[in-house]
Design a protein around this motif. Structure first.
Motif, mmCIF file in Angstrom:
data_model
loop_
_atom_site.group_PDB
_atom_site.id
_atom_site.type_symbol
_atom_site.label_atom_id
_atom_site.label_comp_id
_atom_site.label_asym_id
_atom_site.label_seq_id
_atom_site.Cartn_x
_atom_site.Cartn_y
_atom_site.Cartn_z
ATOM 1 N N ASN A 79 89.054 -71.201 18.559
ATOM 2 C CA ASN A 79 87.999 -71.906 18.368
ATOM 3 C C ASN A 79 86.771 -71.277 18.893
ATOM 4 O O ASN A 79 86.837 -70.838 20.195
ATOM 5 N N VAL A 80 85.667 -71.060 18.390
ATOM 6 C CA VAL A 80 84.448 -70.404 18.857
ATOM 7 C C VAL A 80 83.005 -71.024 18.741
ATOM 8 O O VAL A 80 82.725 -71.779 17.643
ATOM 9 N N ASN A 81 82.429 -70.843 19.864
ATOM 10 C CA ASN A 81 81.061 -71.243 19.772
ATOM 11 C C ASN A 81 80.228 -70.411 20.690
ATOM 12 O O ASN A 81 80.249 -70.211 21.901
ATOM 13 N N ASN A 82 79.139 -69.914 19.857
ATOM 14 C CA ASN A 82 78.174 -68.982 20.193
ATOM 15 C C ASN A 82 77.078 -69.257 19.846
ATOM 16 O O ASN A 82 76.429 -68.044 19.151
ATOM 17 N N ALA A 83 76.468 -70.420 19.683
ATOM 18 C CA ALA A 83 74.978 -70.892 19.487
ATOM 19 C C ALA A 83 74.988 -70.480 17.965
ATOM 20 O O ALA A 83 75.835 -70.505 17.141
ATOM 21 N N CYS A 84 73.988 -70.062 17.498
ATOM 22 C CA CYS A 84 73.576 -69.742 15.949
ATOM 23 C C CYS A 84 74.507 -68.497 15.426
ATOM 24 O O CYS A 84 74.626 -68.209 14.347
ATOM 25 N N SER A 85 74.921 -67.790 16.259
ATOM 26 C CA SER A 85 75.814 -66.565 15.836
ATOM 27 C C SER A 85 77.224 -67.026 15.998
ATOM 28 O O SER A 85 78.040 -66.192 15.848
ATOM 29 N N THR A 86 77.410 -68.214 16.067
ATOM 30 C CA THR A 86 78.886 -68.487 15.899
ATOM 31 C C THR A 86 79.782 -68.067 14.784
ATOM 32 O O THR A 86 80.923 -67.525 14.984
ATOM 33 N N GLY A 87 79.168 -68.133 13.538
ATOM 34 C CA GLY A 87 80.099 -67.613 12.459
ATOM 35 C C GLY A 87 80.313 -66.245 12.624
ATOM 36 O O GLY A 87 81.326 -65.654 12.129
ATOM 37 N N SER A 88 79.252 -65.447 12.807
ATOM 38 C CA SER A 88 79.589 -63.797 12.939
ATOM 39 C C SER A 88 80.463 -63.541 14.188
ATOM 40 O O SER A 88 81.211 -62.558 13.950
ATOM 41 N N THR A 89 80.334 -64.309 15.270
ATOM 42 C CA THR A 89 81.330 -64.091 16.208
ATOM 43 C C THR A 89 82.712 -64.497 16.022
ATOM 44 O O THR A 89 83.510 -63.640 16.214
ATOM 45 N N ALA A 90 82.958 -65.450 14.993
ATOM 46 C CA ALA A 90 84.256 -65.671 14.662
ATOM 47 C C ALA A 90 84.727 -64.695 13.744
ATOM 48 O O ALA A 90 85.916 -63.947 13.756
ATOM 49 N N LEU A 91 83.905 -63.859 12.868
ATOM 50 C CA LEU A 91 84.114 -62.821 12.035
ATOM 51 C C LEU A 91 84.393 -61.429 12.871
ATOM 52 O O LEU A 91 85.615 -60.860 12.551
ATOM 53 N N LEU A 92 83.586 -61.242 13.926
ATOM 54 C CA LEU A 92 83.977 -60.202 14.814
ATOM 55 C C LEU A 92 85.262 -60.301 15.427
ATOM 56 O O LEU A 92 86.096 -59.392 15.831
ATOM 57 N N MET A 93 85.547 -61.551 15.974
ATOM 58 C CA MET A 93 87.021 -61.683 16.421
ATOM 59 C C MET A 93 88.091 -61.495 15.584
ATOM 60 O O MET A 93 88.969 -60.632 15.888
ATOM 61 N N GLY A 94 87.870 -61.821 14.214
ATOM 62 C CA GLY A 94 88.875 -61.396 13.242
ATOM 63 C C GLY A 94 89.033 -60.075 12.990
ATOM 64 O O GLY A 94 90.260 -59.409 12.874
ATOM 65 N N LYS A 95 87.936 -59.352 12.926
ATOM 66 C CA LYS A 95 87.810 -57.907 12.811
ATOM 67 C C LYS A 95 88.381 -57.133 13.945
ATOM 68 O O LYS A 95 89.286 -56.361 13.739
ATOM 69 N N ASN A 96 88.604 -57.854 15.210
ATOM 70 C CA ASN A 96 88.959 -57.212 16.233
ATOM 71 C C ASN A 96 90.442 -57.202 16.285
ATOM 72 O O ASN A 96 91.196 -56.329 16.619
ATOM 73 N N LEU A 107 91.973 -65.385 8.685
ATOM 74 C CA LEU A 107 91.097 -66.039 7.993
ATOM 75 C C LEU A 107 89.855 -66.353 9.075
ATOM 76 O O LEU A 107 90.226 -66.612 10.112
ATOM 77 N N CYS A 108 88.810 -66.419 8.655
ATOM 78 C CA CYS A 108 87.568 -66.488 9.444
ATOM 79 C C CYS A 108 86.778 -67.616 8.889
ATOM 80 O O CYS A 108 86.078 -67.460 7.792
ATOM 81 N N LEU A 109 86.583 -68.711 9.419
ATOM 82 C CA LEU A 109 86.073 -70.032 8.888
ATOM 83 C C LEU A 109 84.765 -70.420 9.965
ATOM 84 O O LEU A 109 84.889 -70.280 11.171
ATOM 85 N N GLY A 110 83.779 -70.856 9.287
ATOM 86 C CA GLY A 110 82.711 -71.569 10.161
ATOM 87 C C GLY A 110 82.211 -72.750 9.452
ATOM 88 O O GLY A 110 82.157 -72.922 8.235
ATOM 89 N N PHE A 111 81.822 -73.794 10.199
ATOM 90 C CA PHE A 111 81.444 -74.989 9.736
ATOM 91 C C PHE A 111 80.394 -75.591 10.477
ATOM 92 O O PHE A 111 80.587 -75.682 11.820
ATOM 93 N N GLU A 112 79.630 -76.701 9.818
ATOM 94 C CA GLU A 112 78.730 -77.558 10.768
ATOM 95 C C GLU A 112 78.518 -78.947 10.040
ATOM 96 O O GLU A 112 78.220 -78.731 9.108
ATOM 97 N N LYS A 113 78.479 -79.848 10.988
ATOM 98 C CA LYS A 113 77.950 -81.328 10.410
ATOM 99 C C LYS A 113 76.920 -81.837 11.543
ATOM 100 O O LYS A 113 77.457 -81.904 12.512
ATOM 101 N N MET A 114 75.720 -81.645 11.071
ATOM 102 C CA MET A 114 74.628 -81.889 11.695
ATOM 103 C C MET A 114 73.913 -83.032 11.822
ATOM 104 O O MET A 114 74.381 -83.800 10.657
#
Length: 531
Positions: A79-96, A107-114
């Protein structure tokens, strides 16, 4: 250097105004985006080794709860939380994970219920991660009541205006452009086009920003499937693989708090650092880029980021905009999706939605938004606090992609063994078409590749009239199936099990899964077939 990493499948939901869509809690939106990405990749969830899931507003292990909709296979889920760059941070983790040899397919997934309205700090009984930024900004500019983020970016825009020859109209032109781009994006929260005067006359949020220059809160999800080179080639995914050539993250530098600059506080320095590192790693010049998805939470941020990324010289963003170098026909096309201003900004999904748009652009699948001849894509995603992620993409196997595009129209029906299958299906429809159409109510598209590398397309219409079978053309299908010529012949004559074919990577499909499961209804019947 680690192993190469490719995006092999992407999917996303339409971004929505919070609460507008019924039955759209985060598990449902994650299931929709994840299923689309798996279908796009042509792989099953069982082939996923690990998963990285990003969201900002939610309790711990929401990532697990979201992925339970796709399967329970016991894989690690981060689980990843990095403010507004959270989705690309999850992507970077997957790439690494793939680059380091720890996984073959992630699989890199991002979602938000605001919640509706402007963003608020959730916890007031502890130190805010933005306290230093707010402290410095308060010393620079008087804060009013209202959204803090709008004041931060508005003040950064005012600083640019004072330092250079930028005018309020330049910020308005960016919003005008992005709203115009969004008209052609079915995933966008807003698809209305506005005149420049309407943008400027909208209610003022914080000088120089009007309401139409500020991104909305949004519900939504996006997903990307990443794979190693071995995985891509084993599953014959070369024609759709998009390589992540470079991906760099930077955080705030000391200058943010020492130099007392509004522009630095909202991400200029860390965006520049991440971009410089990404271009150096890729060995690309800025002019190699064709299409850009840029974090335009406010129009002021898009303008400032042009300079931070090196798309133009410092102080020249106004001229860059006036020349039209940020849209179709100019030097770059920035935010063909409509950007955050129109597409929406569900925080955890934004970076992955940017990845999806760039993947479609580089594959030539962006429909009316398509940037002609796009070969290199740039992604920019920031989170105040801070984290900036800059990525560079290109087609991983451009020759295979070109061949696939060329061979669809170059082939004739007689080049395929499978032509006999479709003759049998046509005969079946002639005899019992009305009943088949009643049962099926759908249109199948079959993309078939023969031993010579040629691709042919058949459409089986089991939706209109008494049904029909046609070769070639460009019809809208409810489900698309892709197979090799020999394998399709085996499948349709009962010599190859559909489930086995799917898990072995011999059968790929996109679209209506329920309709795909009815394939047996149009298969040639044993005993009656000439095959």
């Amino acid at each position: 250097m680690g192993r190469k990493v490719f995006v092999i499948g992407v999917g996303m939901t339409k971004f929505e105004k919070p609460g507008r869509r019924e039955n759209f809690d985060y598990p449902e939106m994650a299931k929709e985006a994840g299923t689309k990405a798996l279908q796009d990749a042509g792989v099953s969830y069982n082939e996923i080794n690990q998963a990285c899931v990003g969201y900002v507003y939610g309790d711990t292990t929401c990532g697990q709860r979201a992925l339970y909709q796709l399967g329970l296979t016991g894989i690690p889920i981060y689980n990843v939380n990095n403010a507004c760059s959270t989705g690309s941070t999850a992507l970077l983790m997957g790439k690494n994970l793939i680059e380091g040899g720890m996984a073959e397919c992630v699989l890199c997934l991002g979602f938000e219920k605001m919640e509706r309205g402007s963003l608020q700090f959730k916890y007031t009984d502890r130190t805010s991660p933005m306290d230093k930024h707010v402290e410095v900004m308060t010393q620079l500019r008087d804060f009013e009541s209202g959204p803090i983020t709008a004041q931060m970016f508005g003040n950064a825009g005012r600083e640019h205006m004072e330092k250079y020859s930028t005018k309020p109209e330049h910020f308005a032109k960016i919003a005008y452009k992005n709203h115009k781009h969004s008209v052609n994006n079915p995933y966008s929260q807003f698809r209305d086009e506005y005149t420049l005067d309407q943008v400027k006359a909208a209610p003022k949020i914080h000088e120089p920003l009007t309401k139409l220059q500020c991104c909305p809160t949004s519900d939504g999800s996006a997903c990307a499937i990443l794979a190693s080179q071995d995985f891509v080639e084993k599953h014959n995914l070369q024609s759709q693989a998009v390589e992540i050539v470079a991906m760099e993250m930077a955080t705030d530098l000391p200058s943010v708090f020492q130099d007392r600059s509004c522009m630095q506080i909202v991400g200029y320095d860390m965006s520049k650092l991440a971009a410089d590192k990404a271009f150096a790693k890729a060995g690309f010049e800025r002019n190699a880029v064709d299409v850009i998805e840029l974090h335009d939470c406010f129009s002021a941020n898009e303008l400032i980021t042009y300079e931070a990324l090196g798309l133009c010289e410092p102080g020249k963003a106004g001229e860059f905009i006036d020349r039209g170098d940020n849209t179709y026909g100019g030097k770059y096309v920035v935010n063909p999706s409509g950007g955050l201003l129109s597409k929406g900004h569900p925080l955890g999904a934004t970076g992955l939605a940017q990845c999806a748009e760039l993947s479609w652009q580089l594959r030539g699948q962006a429909d009316k938004r398509q940037v002609k001849g796009a070969k290199v894509g740039l992604q920019h995603n920031i989170g105040l606090g801070g984290a900036a992620v800059v990525s560079l993409y290109r087609l991983g196997y451009p020759r295979e992609n070109r061949l696939q595009a060329a061979n669809v129209s170059a082939s004739s029906e007689n080049d395929f063994k499978s032509k006999e299958v479709f003759k049998e299906i046509g005969s079946h429809l002639e005899k019992d078409g009305a009943n088949i159409v009643k049962k099926m109510n759908g249109i199948f598209c079959f993309n078939v590749k023969n031993g010579a590398g040629q691709t042919g397309t058949w459409y089986v219409d089991a939706k209109n009239g008494k049904g029909s079978v046609t070769f070639g053309g460009d019809k809208k299908a409810d489900v698309t199936l892709s197979m090799n010529d020999d394998d399709l012949l085996k499948l349709m004559t009962g010599k190859l099990n559909p489930q086995t074919a799917f898990f072995q990577g011999k059968l790929k499909f996109k679209g209506n899964m329920a309709l795909a499961m009815k394939l047996k209804e149009i298969q040639p019947k044993a005993g009656n077939s000439k095959l």
